[in-house]
Design an enzyme around this catalytic site. Sequence first.
Site, PDB file in Angstrom:
ATOM      1  CE  LYS A  34      -3.826  -2.311   2.338  1.00  0.00           C
ATOM      2  NZ  LYS A  34      -4.375  -2.782   1.117  1.00  0.00           N
ATOM      3  CB  CYS A  35       4.225   1.732  -0.719  1.00  0.00           C
ATOM      4  SG  CYS A  35       5.619   2.857  -0.903  1.00  0.00           S
ATOM      5  N   GLY A  36       3.145   4.273  -2.356  1.00  0.00           N
ATOM      6  CA  GLY A  36       3.183   4.956  -3.642  1.00  0.00           C
ATOM      7  C   GLY A  36       4.129   4.291  -4.637  1.00  0.00           C
TER       8      GLY A  36
END
Length: 158
Positions: A34-36
């Site tokens: 759930k990271c950019g």
Amino acid sequence: MGIYDISAKAIDGSDKKLDAYKGKVLLIVNVASKCGFTPQYKGLEALHRKYAGKDFEVLGFPCDQFGHQEPGDENEIKNFCSLTYDVSFPMFAKIDVNGANTHPLYQFLKSEATGILGSEGIKWNFTKFLVDKSGKVVKRYGSIDTPEKIDKDIAELI
């Protein structure tokens, strides 16, 4: 102690000695769902497929130390990687890359290739370490360094 003396738990819960990767170029990455930077899974998988059978492996190590961006358990992580990015490279159980519980692999990697201004700490998800066929850490890359940018360095080592 070298990289081949270290063991890690695979995402399926089995123990895996890293000496299984002797003679291969490795790209070791702390990953998060759930990271950019999560879309880098696509580029990592592309590298894995491009160099399949050419003594190269991407090794993914999920980590939840940066902004709680890897909240799931191993089964959730495995399903996410498979369903979202069709990941087929080896994935491992969630680990710490900084702090008192830093996994021995990351203790080794950080001591061999420091970051900006000599800092050892991992700054964020998708920090990458390139290891040559003899187990020597050749280079450390930050989160913004895409797999596509690293491709030429991999090609030189294979």
